[in-house]
Design an enzyme around this catalytic site. Structure first.
Site, PDB file in Angstrom:
ATOM      1  N   THR A   1       0.809  -1.217   0.000  1.00  0.00           N
ATOM      2  CA  THR A   1       0.000   0.000   0.000  1.00  0.00           C
ATOM      3  C   THR A   1       0.848   1.276   0.000  1.00  0.00           C
ATOM      4  O   THR A   1       1.923   1.320   0.594  1.00  0.00           O
ATOM      5  CB  THR A   1      -0.880  -0.014   1.266  1.00  0.00           C
ATOM      6  OG1 THR A   1      -1.676  -1.191   1.217  1.00  0.00           O
ATOM      7  CG2 THR A   1      -1.766   1.202   1.371  1.00  0.00           C
TER       8      THR A   1
ATOM      9  N   ASN B   1      -1.559   6.984  -1.609  1.00  0.00           N
ATOM     10  CA  ASN B   1      -2.646   7.224  -2.567  1.00  0.00           C
ATOM     11  C   ASN B   1      -3.139   5.967  -3.277  1.00  0.00           C
ATOM     12  O   ASN B   1      -3.974   6.037  -4.160  1.00  0.00           O
ATOM     13  CB  ASN B   1      -2.193   8.244  -3.616  1.00  0.00           C
ATOM     14  CG  ASN B   1      -1.958   9.600  -2.991  1.00  0.00           C
ATOM     15  OD1 ASN B   1      -2.729  10.042  -2.136  1.00  0.00           O
ATOM     16  ND2 ASN B   1      -0.875  10.249  -3.372  1.00  0.00           N
TER      17      ASN B   1
ATOM     18  N   GLY C   1      -4.474   2.375  -2.056  1.00  0.00           N
ATOM     19  CA  GLY C   1      -4.830   1.339  -1.088  1.00  0.00           C
ATOM     20  C   GLY C   1      -5.512   0.191  -1.812  1.00  0.00           C
ATOM     21  O   GLY C   1      -4.868  -0.787  -2.206  1.00  0.00           O
TER      22      GLY C   1
ATOM     23  N   TRP D   1       1.018   2.533   5.867  1.00  0.00           N
ATOM     24  CA  TRP D   1       0.216   1.585   6.660  1.00  0.00           C
ATOM     25  C   TRP D   1       0.911   0.228   6.775  1.00  0.00           C
ATOM     26  O   TRP D   1       0.268  -0.812   6.624  1.00  0.00           O
ATOM     27  CB  TRP D   1      -1.193   1.399   6.066  1.00  0.00           C
ATOM     28  CG  TRP D   1      -1.907   2.673   5.821  1.00  0.00           C
ATOM     29  CD1 TRP D   1      -2.239   3.202   4.611  1.00  0.00           C
ATOM     30  CD2 TRP D   1      -2.375   3.606   6.806  1.00  0.00           C
ATOM     31  NE1 TRP D   1      -2.875   4.400   4.776  1.00  0.00           N
ATOM     32  CE2 TRP D   1      -2.977   4.676   6.119  1.00  0.00           C
ATOM     33  CE3 TRP D   1      -2.331   3.641   8.203  1.00  0.00           C
ATOM     34  CZ2 TRP D   1      -3.525   5.770   6.763  1.00  0.00           C
ATOM     35  CZ3 TRP D   1      -2.880   4.730   8.851  1.00  0.00           C
ATOM     36  CH2 TRP D   1      -3.474   5.770   8.136  1.00  0.00           C
TER      37      TRP D   1
ATOM     38  N   THR E   1       2.672  -2.681   8.718  1.00  0.00           N
ATOM     39  CA  THR E   1       2.849  -3.310  10.021  1.00  0.00           C
ATOM     40  C   THR E   1       4.336  -3.632  10.218  1.00  0.00           C
ATOM     41  O   THR E   1       4.957  -4.222   9.327  1.00  0.00           O
ATOM     42  CB  THR E   1       1.984  -4.592  10.102  1.00  0.00           C
ATOM     43  OG1 THR E   1       0.639  -4.227   9.840  1.00  0.00           O
ATOM     44  CG2 THR E   1       2.085  -5.251  11.463  1.00  0.00           C
TER      45      THR E   1
ATOM     46  N   ARG F   1     -24.606  -9.855  35.563  1.00  0.00           N
ATOM     47  CA  ARG F   1     -25.267  -8.551  35.716  1.00  0.00           C
ATOM     48  C   ARG F   1     -26.768  -8.728  35.959  1.00  0.00           C
ATOM     49  O   ARG F   1     -27.445  -9.390  35.172  1.00  0.00           O
ATOM     50  CB  ARG F   1     -25.037  -7.750  34.431  1.00  0.00           C
ATOM     51  CG  ARG F   1     -25.844  -6.493  34.303  1.00  0.00           C
ATOM     52  CD  ARG F   1     -25.287  -5.394  35.152  1.00  0.00           C
ATOM     53  NE  ARG F   1     -25.905  -4.122  34.825  1.00  0.00           N
ATOM     54  CZ  ARG F   1     -25.793  -3.056  35.601  1.00  0.00           C
ATOM     55  NH1 ARG F   1     -25.090  -3.108  36.724  1.00  0.00           N
ATOM     56  NH2 ARG F   1     -26.360  -1.930  35.252  1.00  0.00           N
TER      57      ARG F   1
ATOM     58  N   GLU G   1      -5.745  -5.707   4.589  1.00  0.00           N
ATOM     59  CA  GLU G   1      -5.628  -6.819   3.631  1.00  0.00           C
ATOM     60  C   GLU G   1      -6.846  -6.894   2.699  1.00  0.00           C
ATOM     61  O   GLU G   1      -7.282  -7.966   2.297  1.00  0.00           O
ATOM     62  CB  GLU G   1      -5.352  -8.145   4.351  1.00  0.00           C
ATOM     63  CG  GLU G   1      -4.028  -8.068   5.109  1.00  0.00           C
ATOM     64  CD  GLU G   1      -3.371  -9.389   5.408  1.00  0.00           C
ATOM     65  OE1 GLU G   1      -3.579 -10.341   4.658  1.00  0.00           O
ATOM     66  OE2 GLU G   1      -2.639  -9.445   6.402  1.00  0.00           O
TER      67      GLU G   1
HETATM   68  N1  COS Z   1      -3.939 -14.628  -7.737  1.00  0.00           N
HETATM   69  C1  COS Z   1      -3.155 -14.554  -8.831  1.00  0.00           C
HETATM   70  N2  COS Z   1      -3.268 -13.580  -9.768  1.00  0.00           N
HETATM   71  C2  COS Z   1      -4.210 -12.640  -9.575  1.00  0.00           C
HETATM   72  C3  COS Z   1      -5.052 -12.643  -8.450  1.00  0.00           C
HETATM   73  C4  COS Z   1      -4.895 -13.700  -7.514  1.00  0.00           C
HETATM   74  N3  COS Z   1      -5.664 -13.779  -6.416  1.00  0.00           N
HETATM   75  N4  COS Z   1      -5.867 -11.591  -8.504  1.00  0.00           N
HETATM   76  C5  COS Z   1      -5.571 -10.935  -9.634  1.00  0.00           C
HETATM   77  N5  COS Z   1      -4.566 -11.566 -10.281  1.00  0.00           N
HETATM   78  C6  COS Z   1      -3.957 -11.224 -11.565  1.00  0.00           C
HETATM   79  C7  COS Z   1      -5.042 -11.114 -12.620  1.00  0.00           C
HETATM   80  O1  COS Z   1      -5.287 -12.386 -13.217  1.00  0.00           O
HETATM   81  C8  COS Z   1      -4.450 -10.132 -13.591  1.00  0.00           C
HETATM   82  O2  COS Z   1      -3.552 -10.805 -14.458  1.00  0.00           O
HETATM   83  P1  COS Z   1      -3.419 -10.353 -16.021  1.00  0.00           P
HETATM   84  O3  COS Z   1      -3.194  -8.863 -16.017  1.00  0.00           O
HETATM   85  O4  COS Z   1      -2.250 -11.127 -16.521  1.00  0.00           O
HETATM   86  O5  COS Z   1      -4.708 -10.715 -16.668  1.00  0.00           O
HETATM   87  C9  COS Z   1      -3.620  -9.219 -12.703  1.00  0.00           C
HETATM   88  O6  COS Z   1      -3.387  -9.926 -11.476  1.00  0.00           O
HETATM   89  C10 COS Z   1      -4.320  -7.928 -12.383  1.00  0.00           C
HETATM   90  O7  COS Z   1      -5.560  -8.245 -11.779  1.00  0.00           O
HETATM   91  P2  COS Z   1      -6.828  -7.332 -11.925  1.00  0.00           P
HETATM   92  O8  COS Z   1      -7.015  -6.980 -13.383  1.00  0.00           O
HETATM   93  O9  COS Z   1      -7.966  -8.004 -11.218  1.00  0.00           O
HETATM   94  O10 COS Z   1      -6.344  -6.024 -11.138  1.00  0.00           O
HETATM   95  P3  COS Z   1      -7.193  -4.789 -10.624  1.00  0.00           P
HETATM   96  O11 COS Z   1      -6.268  -3.660 -10.528  1.00  0.00           O
HETATM   97  O12 COS Z   1      -8.444  -4.622 -11.394  1.00  0.00           O
HETATM   98  O13 COS Z   1      -7.710  -5.197  -9.150  1.00  0.00           O
HETATM   99  C11 COS Z   1      -7.703  -5.936  -6.945  1.00  0.00           C
HETATM  100  C12 COS Z   1      -7.158  -6.080  -8.344  1.00  0.00           C
HETATM  101  C13 COS Z   1      -8.658  -4.791  -6.737  1.00  0.00           C
HETATM  102  C14 COS Z   1      -8.402  -7.245  -6.581  1.00  0.00           C
HETATM  103  C15 COS Z   1      -6.416  -5.752  -6.119  1.00  0.00           C
HETATM  104  O14 COS Z   1      -5.817  -4.518  -6.446  1.00  0.00           O
HETATM  105  C16 COS Z   1      -6.636  -5.815  -4.656  1.00  0.00           C
HETATM  106  O15 COS Z   1      -6.718  -6.912  -4.075  1.00  0.00           O
HETATM  107  N6  COS Z   1      -6.727  -4.632  -4.002  1.00  0.00           N
HETATM  108  C17 COS Z   1      -6.722  -4.579  -2.574  1.00  0.00           C
HETATM  109  C18 COS Z   1      -5.327  -4.573  -2.121  1.00  0.00           C
HETATM  110  C19 COS Z   1      -5.257  -4.906  -0.683  1.00  0.00           C
HETATM  111  O16 COS Z   1      -5.826  -5.873  -0.202  1.00  0.00           O
HETATM  112  N7  COS Z   1      -4.507  -4.088   0.014  1.00  0.00           N
HETATM  113  C20 COS Z   1      -4.363  -4.245   1.415  1.00  0.00           C
HETATM  114  C21 COS Z   1      -2.961  -4.489   1.737  1.00  0.00           C
HETATM  115  S1  COS Z   1      -2.845  -4.397   3.476  1.00  0.00           S
HETATM  116  S2  COS Z   1      -1.567  -5.710   3.838  1.00  0.00           S
END
Ligand code: COS
Length: 379
Positions: free
Chosen positions: A126, A129, A131, A156, A158, A268, A363
């Site tokens: 993360t 800008n 997340g 953010w 840990t 209680r 996450e």
């Molecule tokens: N396992 C393996 N590959 C994956 C996957 C997974 N679980 N999820 C996505 N991918 C791959 C896709 O297949 C895609 O591959 P291609 O480009 O070759 O087709 C690529 O990764 C990009 O995926 P996608 O197009 O779905 O990306 P987006 O940007 O649309 O969105 C999300 C992905 C929103 C699901 C992702 O950015 C996400 O999980 N965001 C939240 C992040 C998060 O949890 N942050 C918290 C961290 S705190 S520790």
């Protein structure tokens, strides 16, 4: 599916309960008040094998499965969500990333130290800008001879300050190219690498959160995890597993809130009876318990699929989404059942609620879990 705990789960549950009784319960309120991350307590958990739970013994880990891992986090969640979060982030994010995607040399170099607690691990995806929209990250690594020069910041994170080693995801290609992000191992003390603690969090205050800053940090090629450009997909797989850990922790928080509520409701008295005898309260307890049981089942389903290397993207998201929302509901109901007392720090309910709220955010927010689930359903 077997619904009872296996021998190892029962053993690890008892071990965590004993440890928590002695090493966490007497102190967690103070850590929460002071936003103190107890590094020494982490080290002690390393000695017990809780910092490399699913890492094979050949790399210094405990060699358990996700069942035991989930069980340990459930027990920690009942006592302190902050400590549970630190154990989760250390195991499934940093240590897990090196274990699942690192080279043999990287595994031999880092895993024994991470599993023993000699090293505390951090993981950085993360940014300030970016997340939910992780792919849009701005931190870059540019090749310079046999090294990479990293510039930017991660937010953010840990253990960003106390961590000895961090796995970070940075851009090595074009913006929005899913093959344009690479994972690097960063070590504390690398010139140009610094961190700033993030203060005044609502909950999980015993877990350290920081911003990582990279100012022309020179990192050798040998610290690249896997191949250049594989980082985003590695990170998504790591988050699939990480979401089981947050689900487990959520189950623990929810169960902790439920158990504290039962105890309070039996003790209680109002209108001449323990309040547990009033249906208004008893039905709240019934709802809490039903939701906790369902959250645990979804969590162990995801753990089962992880153990058996079955696809678990949507199952991890089901578990994380459901269990985290349940933890907030249970924390909220615990405060309500305890009334004015629940609203004070003298009773544990308000802390369960504060810690639980992070579970619906970290996450991947609940909204991102719904996005992941709906994409999986519709693809
Ligand atoms: N396992 C393996 N590959 C994956 C996957 C997974 N679980 N999820 C996505 N991918 C791959 C896709 O297949 C895609 O591959 P291609 O480009 O070759 O087709 C690529 O990764 C990009 O995926 P996608 O197009 O779905 O990306 P987006 O940007 O649309 O969105 C999300 C992905 C929103 C699901 C992702 O950015 C996400 O999980 N965001 C939240 C992040 C998060 O949890 N942050 C918290 C961290 S705190 S520790």
């Amino acid at each position: 599916m077997n619904f009872s705990q296996n021998e190892n789960q029962a053993m690890i549950a008892q071990m965590v309960r004993d440890f928590a009784e002695k090493e966490i319960k007497p102190y967690y309120k103070q850590w929460d008040a002071d936003e103190h991350f107890p590094v020494e307590t982490m080290k002690k958990m390393g000695e017990l094998g809780l910092l490399g739970i699913f890492i094979p013994e050949e790399y210094g880990g405990s060699g358990f499965s996700y069942f035991e891992y989930a069980t340990a986090l459930m027990e920690l969640g009942k006592v302190c969500g902050g400590i549970g979060l630190s154990v989760a982030a250390h195991n499934s994010l940093c240590t897990g990333h090196i274990y699942y995607h690192g080279s043999e040399e990287q595994k031999k170099k880092y895993l024994p130290k991470l599993a023993s607690g000699e090293f505390i691990g951090a993981w950085g995806l993360t940014e300030a800008n970016t997340g939910s929209d992780a792919m849009r990250m701005q931190t870059t690594a540019v090749k310079d001879g046999n090294d990479w020069i990293i510039n930017g910041a991660k937010n953010w994170i840990t253990h960003g300050l106390s961590g000895d080693v961090a796995v970070i995801l940075v851009r090595t290609g074009e913006l929005l190219d899913s093959n344009g992000i690479t994972a690097f191992i960063i070590e504390k003390g690398m010139p140009g690498f610094s961190a700033v603690k993030i203060k005044d969090k609502l909950g999980v205050r015993a877990s350290e959160t920081a911003e990582l800053i990279f100012d022309n940090v020179r990192v050798p090629q040998e610290n690249v995890i896997g191949n250049i450009g594989e980082g985003f997909k590695q990170a998504m797989q790591i988050l699939d597993g990480g979401r089981v850990s947050i689900a487990s922790l959520s189950c623990g928080i929810a169960r902790g809130a439920f158990e504290a509520s039962v105890k309070y409701a039996k003790e209680r008295e109002q209108f001449g009876h323990p309040i547990a005898q009033f249906q208004a309260i008893a039905f709240k307890l019934a709802d809490m318990k039903t939701q906790v049981e369902a959250a645990e089942l979804l969590t162990f389903q995801a753990a089962y699929r992880k153990n058996n290397k079955l696809g678990m993207t949507k199952e991890g998201a089901f578990a994380k989404y459901f269990a985290s929302e349940v933890s907030v509901k249970c924390g909220n109901e615990a405060v309500q059942i305890m009334g004015g007392y629940g609203y004070t720090k003298e009773y544990p309910a308000e802390k369960f609620l504060r810690d639980a709220k992070l579970m619906t955010i970290g996450e991947g927010t609940s909204e991102i879990q719904k996005l992941v689930i709906s994409r999986e359903i519709l693809k």
